[in-house]
Design an enzyme around this catalytic site. Structure first.
Site, PDB file in Angstrom:
ATOM      1  N   THR A   9       1.345  -8.185  -8.879  1.00 12.13           N
ATOM      2  CA  THR A   9       2.808  -8.214  -8.756  1.00 12.13           C
ATOM      3  C   THR A   9       3.402  -9.084  -9.863  1.00 12.13           C
ATOM      4  O   THR A   9       2.857 -10.147 -10.181  1.00 12.13           O
ATOM      5  CB  THR A   9       3.201  -8.785  -7.373  1.00 12.13           C
ATOM      6  OG1 THR A   9       2.659  -7.929  -6.377  1.00 12.13           O
ATOM      7  CG2 THR A   9       4.698  -8.889  -7.209  1.00 12.13           C
ATOM      8  N   THR A  10       4.517  -8.631 -10.429  1.00 11.48           N
ATOM      9  CA  THR A  10       5.154  -9.384 -11.513  1.00 11.48           C
ATOM     10  C   THR A  10       6.499  -9.946 -11.046  1.00 11.48           C
ATOM     11  O   THR A  10       6.953  -9.654  -9.947  1.00 11.48           O
ATOM     12  CB  THR A  10       5.359  -8.499 -12.758  1.00 11.48           C
ATOM     13  OG1 THR A  10       6.157  -7.366 -12.378  1.00 11.48           O
ATOM     14  CG2 THR A  10       4.035  -8.025 -13.323  1.00 11.48           C
ATOM     15  N   ALA A  52       0.803  -1.241   0.000  1.00  8.20           N
ATOM     16  CA  ALA A  52       0.000   0.000   0.000  1.00  8.20           C
ATOM     17  C   ALA A  52       0.828   1.280   0.000  1.00  8.20           C
ATOM     18  O   ALA A  52       0.285   2.354  -0.286  1.00  8.20           O
ATOM     19  CB  ALA A  52      -0.950  -0.013   1.201  1.00  8.20           C
ATOM     20  N   MET A  63       2.139   1.880  -6.999  1.00  6.41           N
ATOM     21  CA  MET A  63       0.797   1.428  -7.409  1.00  6.41           C
ATOM     22  C   MET A  63      -0.155   1.340  -6.226  1.00  6.41           C
ATOM     23  O   MET A  63      -1.325   1.705  -6.333  1.00  6.41           O
ATOM     24  CB  MET A  63       0.887   0.067  -8.120  1.00  6.41           C
ATOM     25  CG  MET A  63       1.340   0.116  -9.543  1.00  6.41           C
ATOM     26  SD  MET A  63       0.408   1.265 -10.557  1.00  6.41           S
ATOM     27  CE  MET A  63      -1.260   0.748 -10.249  1.00  6.41           C
ATOM     28  N   LYS A  81      11.872   0.119 -12.010  1.00  7.71           N
ATOM     29  CA  LYS A  81      11.240  -1.204 -12.127  1.00  7.71           C
ATOM     30  C   LYS A  81      12.261  -2.292 -11.798  1.00  7.71           C
ATOM     31  O   LYS A  81      13.382  -2.271 -12.293  1.00  7.71           O
ATOM     32  CB  LYS A  81      10.671  -1.418 -13.537  1.00  7.71           C
ATOM     33  CG  LYS A  81       9.930  -2.746 -13.677  1.00  7.71           C
ATOM     34  CD  LYS A  81       9.105  -2.812 -14.930  1.00  7.71           C
ATOM     35  CE  LYS A  81       8.446  -4.163 -15.125  1.00  7.71           C
ATOM     36  NZ  LYS A  81       7.495  -4.529 -14.070  1.00  7.71           N
ATOM     37  N   HIS A 123      10.282   0.703 -19.451  1.00  9.53           N
ATOM     38  CA  HIS A 123       9.680   1.097 -18.176  1.00  9.53           C
ATOM     39  C   HIS A 123      10.588   2.094 -17.459  1.00  9.53           C
ATOM     40  O   HIS A 123      11.757   2.249 -17.809  1.00  9.53           O
ATOM     41  CB  HIS A 123       9.448  -0.124 -17.275  1.00  9.53           C
ATOM     42  CG  HIS A 123       8.260  -0.943 -17.676  1.00  9.53           C
ATOM     43  ND1 HIS A 123       8.330  -1.932 -18.634  1.00  9.53           N
ATOM     44  CD2 HIS A 123       6.963  -0.902 -17.255  1.00  9.53           C
ATOM     45  CE1 HIS A 123       7.127  -2.479 -18.782  1.00  9.53           C
ATOM     46  NE2 HIS A 123       6.283  -1.871 -17.959  1.00  9.53           N
ATOM     47  N   HIS A 124      10.046   2.698 -16.412  1.00  6.57           N
ATOM     48  CA  HIS A 124      10.766   3.661 -15.577  1.00  6.57           C
ATOM     49  C   HIS A 124      12.008   3.036 -14.929  1.00  6.57           C
ATOM     50  O   HIS A 124      12.119   1.816 -14.811  1.00  6.57           O
ATOM     51  CB  HIS A 124       9.822   4.191 -14.495  1.00  6.57           C
ATOM     52  CG  HIS A 124       9.192   3.091 -13.679  1.00  6.57           C
ATOM     53  ND1 HIS A 124       9.765   2.590 -12.550  1.00  6.57           N
ATOM     54  CD2 HIS A 124       8.053   2.375 -13.870  1.00  6.57           C
ATOM     55  CE1 HIS A 124       9.008   1.620 -12.055  1.00  6.57           C
ATOM     56  NE2 HIS A 124       7.951   1.471 -12.849  1.00  6.57           N
TER      57      HIS A 124
HETATM   58  N1  LIG Z   1      -0.253  -5.926 -13.197  1.00  2.00           N
HETATM   59  C1  LIG Z   1      -0.111  -4.651 -13.537  1.00  2.00           C
HETATM   60  O1  LIG Z   1      -0.881  -4.110 -14.355  1.00  2.00           O
HETATM   61  C2  LIG Z   1       0.980  -3.866 -12.892  1.00  2.00           C
HETATM   62  C3  LIG Z   1       1.102  -2.497 -13.122  1.00  2.00           C
HETATM   63  C4  LIG Z   1       2.105  -1.797 -12.453  1.00  2.00           C
HETATM   64  C5  LIG Z   1       2.986  -2.487 -11.604  1.00  2.00           C
HETATM   65  N2  LIG Z   1       2.845  -3.827 -11.442  1.00  2.00           N
HETATM   66  C6  LIG Z   1       3.705  -4.594 -10.539  1.00  2.00           C
HETATM   67  O2  LIG Z   1       3.282  -4.343  -9.211  1.00  2.00           O
HETATM   68  C7  LIG Z   1       4.402  -4.425  -8.335  1.00  2.00           C
HETATM   69  C8  LIG Z   1       4.535  -3.129  -7.548  1.00  2.00           C
HETATM   70  O3  LIG Z   1       4.866  -2.081  -8.457  1.00  2.00           O
HETATM   71  P1  LIG Z   1       5.215  -0.627  -7.930  1.00  2.00           P
HETATM   72  O4  LIG Z   1       5.667   0.133  -9.121  1.00  2.00           O
HETATM   73  O5  LIG Z   1       4.099  -0.093  -7.104  1.00  2.00           O
HETATM   74  O6  LIG Z   1       6.485  -0.974  -7.014  1.00  2.00           O
HETATM   75  P2  LIG Z   1       6.934  -0.301  -5.641  1.00  2.00           P
HETATM   76  O7  LIG Z   1       6.768   1.176  -5.698  1.00  2.00           O
HETATM   77  O8  LIG Z   1       8.295  -0.877  -5.327  1.00  2.00           O
HETATM   78  O9  LIG Z   1       5.864  -0.838  -4.600  1.00  2.00           O
HETATM   79  C9  LIG Z   1       5.890  -2.080  -4.007  1.00  2.00           C
HETATM   80  C10 LIG Z   1       5.594  -1.865  -2.537  1.00  2.00           C
HETATM   81  O10 LIG Z   1       5.420  -3.111  -1.887  1.00  2.00           O
HETATM   82  C11 LIG Z   1       6.302  -3.151  -0.775  1.00  2.00           C
HETATM   83  N3  LIG Z   1       6.735  -4.500  -0.457  1.00  2.00           N
HETATM   84  C12 LIG Z   1       7.814  -5.155  -0.955  1.00  2.00           C
HETATM   85  N4  LIG Z   1       7.922  -6.354  -0.378  1.00  2.00           N
HETATM   86  C13 LIG Z   1       6.909  -6.455   0.499  1.00  2.00           C
HETATM   87  C14 LIG Z   1       6.520  -7.448   1.427  1.00  2.00           C
HETATM   88  N5  LIG Z   1       7.248  -8.574   1.559  1.00  2.00           N
HETATM   89  N6  LIG Z   1       5.409  -7.242   2.204  1.00  2.00           N
HETATM   90  C15 LIG Z   1       4.707  -6.097   2.075  1.00  2.00           C
HETATM   91  N7  LIG Z   1       5.060  -5.090   1.251  1.00  2.00           N
HETATM   92  C16 LIG Z   1       6.142  -5.285   0.455  1.00  2.00           C
HETATM   93  C17 LIG Z   1       7.479  -2.296  -1.193  1.00  2.00           C
HETATM   94  O11 LIG Z   1       8.234  -1.895  -0.066  1.00  2.00           O
HETATM   95  P3  LIG Z   1       9.845  -1.546  -0.253  1.00  2.00           P
HETATM   96  O12 LIG Z   1       9.899  -0.353  -1.173  1.00  2.00           O
HETATM   97  O13 LIG Z   1      10.278  -1.290   1.135  1.00  2.00           O
HETATM   98  O14 LIG Z   1      10.448  -2.775  -0.872  1.00  2.00           O
HETATM   99  C18 LIG Z   1       6.771  -1.134  -1.860  1.00  2.00           C
HETATM  100  O15 LIG Z   1       6.276  -0.196  -0.942  1.00  2.00           O
HETATM  101  C19 LIG Z   1       5.606  -4.748  -9.232  1.00  2.00           C
HETATM  102  O16 LIG Z   1       5.795  -6.149  -9.260  1.00  2.00           O
HETATM  103  C20 LIG Z   1       5.169  -4.246 -10.594  1.00  2.00           C
HETATM  104  O17 LIG Z   1       5.820  -4.896 -11.660  1.00  2.00           O
HETATM  105  C21 LIG Z   1       1.866  -4.526 -12.060  1.00  2.00           C
END
Ligand SMILES: NC(=O)c1ccc[n+]([C@@H]2O[C@H](COP(=O)([O-])OP(=O)(O)OC[C@H]3O[C@@H](n4cnc5c(N)ncnc54)[C@H](OP(=O)(O)O)[C@@H]3O)[C@@H](O)[C@H]2O)c1
Length: 273
Positions: free
Chosen positions: A97-98, A9, A13, A157, A153-154
């Site tokens: 998540t990917t 959260a 995203m 990623k 991507h940015h």
């Molecule tokens: N399916 C889709 O359409 C779509 C679209 C966009 C993104 N995604 C995917 O969604 C994921 C998140 O993307 P994002 O850009 O939002 O990345 P992000 O900014 O790194 O967000 C992920 C969040 O989850 C936290 N997290 C990591 N490990 C965790 C755990 N074990 N327990 C609880 N929280 C945890 C991270 O904390 P830390 O920063 O402390 O690690 C961070 O706050 C990626 O895998 C991305 O590829 C999918």
């Protein structure tokens, strides 16, 4: 009103989804989970997302609240840790998540015996359409075509190539009767530049630059022609809204494993997804 738990959260995203609950009347956030070692544990999820106070604290585990569905935008480690908690509470999950490994995918298959699980490496309707078009082109052109996928991507990623690029490459391979792992080339460098196996190869390239939300191009080269199919996401809102749509779909679903195709049969009934 759909009661939703957001995993990841405090991420890019996750914050989008939390903020969207203020704009859309269809769901409310009842739980917001982050990493156990994140100093923001206990902070209000709304404030962290840049909106109003929601009265929902950020927690390290799935909270003990009444919820209809969860959406997961965390990390492969987060998915592995938190989906079993959702399963034990009987709460279905949209896994966005990917970069999930085989072990985590097996864990999702197992969880899907008890809860509905929708695995969606890309939540955009445009990508679903691109995927269908890519399959059509692959089947029509067959192994004559040199297929190269480029995703951009940015700079932050973490996984590469993107889950969407892998999905598209798998769709190309399946349409041409191939096993992707046997024909995939990940990037090119000196000494391995030419297409040794001609049209049989499926090459995948990843660019990480600036603040690009997500772009995918599938290029088909044949004879003296090239066909390129491109999708560009201009805002993360595309994925956040897609996650809400997927959560709505899942909240009424039976336990089982679902994909975007199941969801899009409703959104795009006229295409073969
Ligand atoms: N399916 C889709 O359409 C779509 C679209 C966009 C993104 N995604 C995917 O969604 C994921 C998140 O993307 P994002 O850009 O939002 O990345 P992000 O900014 O790194 O967000 C992920 C969040 O989850 C936290 N997290 C990591 N490990 C965790 C755990 N074990 N327990 C609880 N929280 C945890 C991270 O904390 P830390 O920063 O402390 O690690 C961070 O706050 C990626 O895998 C991305 O590829 C999918």
């Amino acid at each position: 009103m759909l009661r939703m738990i957001v995993l990841g959260a405090a991420g890019r995203m996750g914050r989008r989804v939390v903020a969207l609950s203020e704009d859309l009347d269809v769901f409310e956030v009842v739980g917001a989970v982050i990493r156990p070692d994140d100093p923001r544990i206990g902070d209000d999820a709304g404030l962290v997302a840049g909106t109003n106070v929601l009265g929902v604290p950020l927690t390290s585990d799935v909270p003990d609240v009444e919820a209809d569905v969860a959406v997961d935008f965390s990390s492969p480690g987060g998915t592995r840790r938190l989906v079993p908690q959702l399963r034990d509470r009987g709460v279905g999950v949209v896994v966005a998540t990917t970069g999930l490994d085989a072990e985590t995918r097996a864990l999702l298959v197992d969880a899907a015996r008890r809860i509905p699980v929708l695995v969606a490496p890309n939540l955009s309707v445009g990508i679903a359409l691109l995927s269908a078009l890519v399959e059509q082109a692959s089947r029509a052109l067959g192994l004559e075509a040199d297929v190269e996928l480029v995703e951009t991507h940015h700079r932050n990623k973490r996984d590469a190539p993107s889950g969407t690029a892998l999905h598209l490459a798998e769709r190309v391979a399946a349409a041409r009767g191939q096993n992707l792992e046997e024909v995939a080339i990940y990037g090119r460098r000196a000494g391995g530049g030419e297409r040794v196996r001609r049209g049989e190869e499926i090459a995948i390239h990843a660019l990480r630059t600036g603040d690009v939300v997500g772009e995918h191009t599938v290029s088909f080269g044949f004879g003296s022609e090239r066909l390129e199919l491109t999708h560009r996401a201009h805002s993360r809102g595309v994925f956040a809204r897609g996650a809400v749509r997927a959560a709505q779909f899942l909240s009424g679903a039976n336990p089982g494993l679902y994909g975007m195709g199941d969801l899009l049969k409703r959104a795009l009934p006229s295409i073969e997804t």
